[in-house]
Design a protein around this motif. Structure first.
Motif, PDB file in Angstrom:
ATOM      1  N   MET A  58       0.989   8.879  27.146  1.00 40.05           N
ATOM      2  CA  MET A  58       1.491   8.006  26.086  1.00 40.05           C
ATOM      3  C   MET A  58       0.337   7.215  25.437  1.00 40.05           C
ATOM      4  N   ILE A  59       0.391   7.086  24.134  1.00 39.22           N
ATOM      5  CA  ILE A  59      -0.677   6.324  23.473  1.00 39.22           C
ATOM      6  C   ILE A  59      -0.277   4.842  23.496  1.00 39.22           C
ATOM      7  N   PRO A  60      -1.180   3.959  23.977  1.00 35.67           N
ATOM      8  CA  PRO A  60      -0.799   2.549  24.017  1.00 35.67           C
ATOM      9  C   PRO A  60      -0.554   1.987  22.617  1.00 35.67           C
ATOM     10  N   ALA A  61       0.383   1.048  22.531  1.00 36.24           N
ATOM     11  CA  ALA A  61       0.769   0.486  21.238  1.00 36.24           C
ATOM     12  C   ALA A  61      -0.427  -0.133  20.521  1.00 36.24           C
ATOM     13  N   ALA A  62      -1.370  -0.659  21.314  1.00 36.51           N
ATOM     14  CA  ALA A  62      -2.509  -1.361  20.709  1.00 36.51           C
ATOM     15  C   ALA A  62      -3.309  -0.454  19.780  1.00 36.51           C
ATOM     16  N   VAL A  63      -3.235   0.854  20.014  1.00 40.34           N
ATOM     17  CA  VAL A  63      -3.968   1.801  19.168  1.00 40.34           C
ATOM     18  C   VAL A  63      -3.531   1.664  17.705  1.00 40.34           C
ATOM     19  N   PHE A  64      -2.301   1.243  17.512  1.00 36.42           N
ATOM     20  CA  PHE A  64      -1.771   1.179  16.150  1.00 36.42           C
ATOM     21  C   PHE A  64      -1.985  -0.169  15.476  1.00 36.42           C
ATOM     22  N   ILE A  65      -2.603  -1.103  16.233  1.00 35.18           N
ATOM     23  CA  ILE A  65      -2.804  -2.419  15.618  1.00 35.18           C
ATOM     24  C   ILE A  65      -3.857  -2.294  14.521  1.00 35.18           C
ATOM     25  N   TYR A  66      -3.469  -2.769  13.340  1.00 38.04           N
ATOM     26  CA  TYR A  66      -4.346  -2.674  12.197  1.00 38.04           C
ATOM     27  C   TYR A  66      -5.310  -3.844  12.187  1.00 38.04           C
ATOM     28  N   LYS A  67      -6.553  -3.591  11.876  1.00 36.57           N
ATOM     29  CA  LYS A  67      -7.496  -4.688  11.768  1.00 36.57           C
ATOM     30  C   LYS A  67      -8.543  -4.380  10.710  1.00 36.57           C
ATOM     31  N   MET A  68      -8.594  -5.216   9.678  1.00 33.91           N
ATOM     32  CA  MET A  68      -9.684  -5.053   8.712  1.00 33.91           C
ATOM     33  C   MET A  68     -10.952  -5.663   9.320  1.00 33.91           C
ATOM     34  N   LYS A  69     -12.083  -5.349   8.687  1.00 38.94           N
ATOM     35  CA  LYS A  69     -13.361  -5.936   9.131  1.00 38.94           C
ATOM     36  C   LYS A  69     -13.323  -7.452   8.972  1.00 38.94           C
ATOM     37  N   PRO A  70     -14.134  -8.171   9.730  1.00 41.43           N
ATOM     38  CA  PRO A  70     -14.276  -9.597   9.429  1.00 41.43           C
ATOM     39  C   PRO A  70     -14.757  -9.758   7.979  1.00 41.43           C
ATOM     40  N   LEU A  71     -14.302 -10.821   7.324  1.00 40.01           N
ATOM     41  CA  LEU A  71     -14.680 -11.019   5.914  1.00 40.01           C
ATOM     42  C   LEU A  71     -16.197 -11.018   5.706  1.00 40.01           C
ATOM     43  N   ALA A  72     -16.909 -11.592   6.661  1.00 42.53           N
ATOM     44  CA  ALA A  72     -18.363 -11.672   6.510  1.00 42.53           C
ATOM     45  C   ALA A  72     -19.001 -10.281   6.441  1.00 42.53           C
ATOM     46  N   ASP A  73     -18.339  -9.293   7.033  1.00 40.23           N
ATOM     47  CA  ASP A  73     -18.878  -7.921   7.020  1.00 40.23           C
ATOM     48  C   ASP A  73     -18.397  -7.113   5.822  1.00 40.23           C
ATOM     49  N   CYS A  74     -17.521  -7.688   5.009  1.00 33.90           N
ATOM     50  CA  CYS A  74     -17.014  -6.985   3.816  1.00 33.90           C
ATOM     51  C   CYS A  74     -18.018  -7.144   2.682  1.00 33.90           C
ATOM     52  N   ARG A  75     -18.478  -6.029   2.149  1.00 33.18           N
ATOM     53  CA  ARG A  75     -19.522  -6.130   1.119  1.00 33.18           C
ATOM     54  C   ARG A  75     -19.089  -5.501  -0.201  1.00 33.18           C
ATOM     55  N   LEU A  76     -18.232  -4.489  -0.117  1.00 43.34           N
ATOM     56  CA  LEU A  76     -17.782  -3.826  -1.358  1.00 43.34           C
ATOM     57  C   LEU A  76     -16.299  -4.101  -1.563  1.00 43.34           C
ATOM     58  N   TYR A  77     -16.014  -4.879  -2.585  1.00 40.57           N
ATOM     59  CA  TYR A  77     -14.657  -5.359  -2.878  1.00 40.57           C
ATOM     60  C   TYR A  77     -14.261  -4.706  -4.207  1.00 40.57           C
ATOM     61  N   THR A  78     -13.275  -3.860  -4.159  1.00 36.10           N
ATOM     62  CA  THR A  78     -12.893  -3.104  -5.347  1.00 36.10           C
ATOM     63  C   THR A  78     -11.439  -3.406  -5.726  1.00 36.10           C
ATOM     64  N   PHE A  79     -10.980  -2.808  -6.819  1.00 33.25           N
ATOM     65  CA  PHE A  79      -9.710  -3.245  -7.400  1.00 33.25           C
ATOM     66  C   PHE A  79      -8.811  -2.077  -7.792  1.00 33.25           C
ATOM     67  N   VAL A  80      -7.510  -2.285  -7.579  1.00 32.78           N
ATOM     68  CA  VAL A  80      -6.504  -1.513  -8.312  1.00 32.78           C
ATOM     69  C   VAL A  80      -6.062  -2.455  -9.420  1.00 32.78           C
ATOM     70  N   ASP A  81      -6.689  -2.315 -10.597  1.00 34.33           N
ATOM     71  CA  ASP A  81      -6.368  -3.166 -11.745  1.00 34.33           C
ATOM     72  C   ASP A  81      -5.534  -2.321 -12.697  1.00 34.33           C
ATOM     73  N   THR A  82      -4.315  -2.763 -12.957  1.00 39.75           N
ATOM     74  CA  THR A  82      -3.394  -1.927 -13.751  1.00 39.75           C
ATOM     75  C   THR A  82      -3.916  -1.668 -15.163  1.00 39.75           C
ATOM     76  N   ALA A  83      -4.847  -2.509 -15.629  1.00 41.77           N
ATOM     77  CA  ALA A  83      -5.398  -2.286 -16.965  1.00 41.77           C
ATOM     78  C   ALA A  83      -6.234  -1.009 -17.022  1.00 41.77           C
ATOM     79  N   TYR A  84      -6.648  -0.518 -15.867  1.00 42.75           N
ATOM     80  CA  TYR A  84      -7.513   0.666 -15.838  1.00 42.75           C
ATOM     81  C   TYR A  84      -6.878   1.846 -15.103  1.00 42.75           C
ATOM     82  N   LEU A  85      -5.558   1.820 -14.942  1.00 46.41           N
ATOM     83  CA  LEU A  85      -4.939   2.935 -14.197  1.00 46.41           C
ATOM     84  C   LEU A  85      -4.852   4.205 -15.037  1.00 46.41           C
ATOM     85  N   HIS A  86      -4.682   4.041 -16.352  1.00 39.46           N
ATOM     86  CA  HIS A  86      -4.577   5.194 -17.257  1.00 39.46           C
ATOM     87  C   HIS A  86      -3.584   6.229 -16.716  1.00 39.46           C
TER      88      HIS A  86
END
Ligand code: TZP
Ligand code: MG
Length: 222
Positions: A1-29
């Motif tokens: 059985m796979i432990p439930a913890a495997v499914f816990i979602y975790k983004m990187k700490p903010l300090a390690d986030c360097r590339l911040y991109t967008f789904v901006d509806t003005a550019y969805l075309h």
């Protein structure tokens, strides 16, 4: 059985986030927001903001609900622009607010926005050192510093220039992102001014291949 913890979602700490991109509806075309989100994840984004200036709250919520499984799978943070309630209700990681959404609306500290059992974080836009200081004092989790250059994505905003980037590099005490006119031509100057994290909207969403464009920014971020 796979432990439930495997499914816990975790983004990187903010300090390690360097590339911040967008789904901006003005550019969805006509492209589906969740498809664009997938491409942004594939290219190596750390954070993705849903920015939909001309959509109703119901439309934004529906888009957020489609994007969230994509970002979660990739362990990428989802940021909802402008709409605190939607961010809380869908379980986004972060809500991004402008000066007008926060200080001009009478808030003084981000703790006023937090609700029990929610880990939602708050990012604030700033356009000058005094605004940045006020946002830091208010407990913002991150700052956006810009627009550095004039940009069609926010055509009425006055450029703050690289001088403000240099100020942020010397004074900001939480993670901060340089934004506004960041593209592959301006990136070197932005990084040379001291930025280590960037927000990129049009230069990625207007590229012929979104994932490849993201990957190129990632590569140049070092
Ligand atoms: N806030 C300051 S500049 C900006 C926002 C949302 C838009 C940045 O867009 P682009 O296309 O990367 O210049
Ligand atoms: Mg706003």
């Amino acid at each position: 059985m796979i432990p439930a913890a495997v499914f816990i979602y975790k983004m990187k700490p903010l300090a390690d986030c360097r590339l911040y991109t967008f789904v901006d509806t003005a550019y969805l075309h006509g492209r589906a927001p969740e498809l664009v989100a997938q491409q942004l994840c594939d290219g190596g984004s750390d954070l993705i903001q849903l920015r939909a200036k001309h959509s109703s709250p119901g439309e934004i919520r529906a888009m957020a609900e489609k994007i969230l499984p994509v970002t979660r799978r990739a362990k990428v943070g989802l940021v909802i622009n402008d709409h605190l309630e939607i961010a809380q209700e869908v379980g986004a990681d972060i809500c991004h607010l402008g000066q007008e959404d926060f200080f001009d609306a009478g808030f003084k500290n981000v703790s006023e926005l937090r609700i029990p059992h929610s880990a939602l974080r708050i990012g604030l836009s700033t356009h000058a050192p005094a605004q940045a200081q006020r946002a830091l004092d208010a407990g913002a989790d991150y700052l956006a510093i810009g627009p550095i250059y004039a940009t069609g994505t926010k055509p009425t905003a006055k450029p703050v220039t690289l001088e403000y980037v240099r100020w942020a590099a010397a004074h900001a005490t939480v993670p901060w992102f340089a934004i506004g006119g960041v593209n592959l031509q301006t990136l070197d100057a932005v990084l040379a001014a001291g930025a280590t994290r960037i927000c990129v909207v049009s230069a990625i969403l207007n590229a012929p291949d979104i994932a490849q464009a993201c990957a190129e920014f990632r590569r140049q971020l070092g």
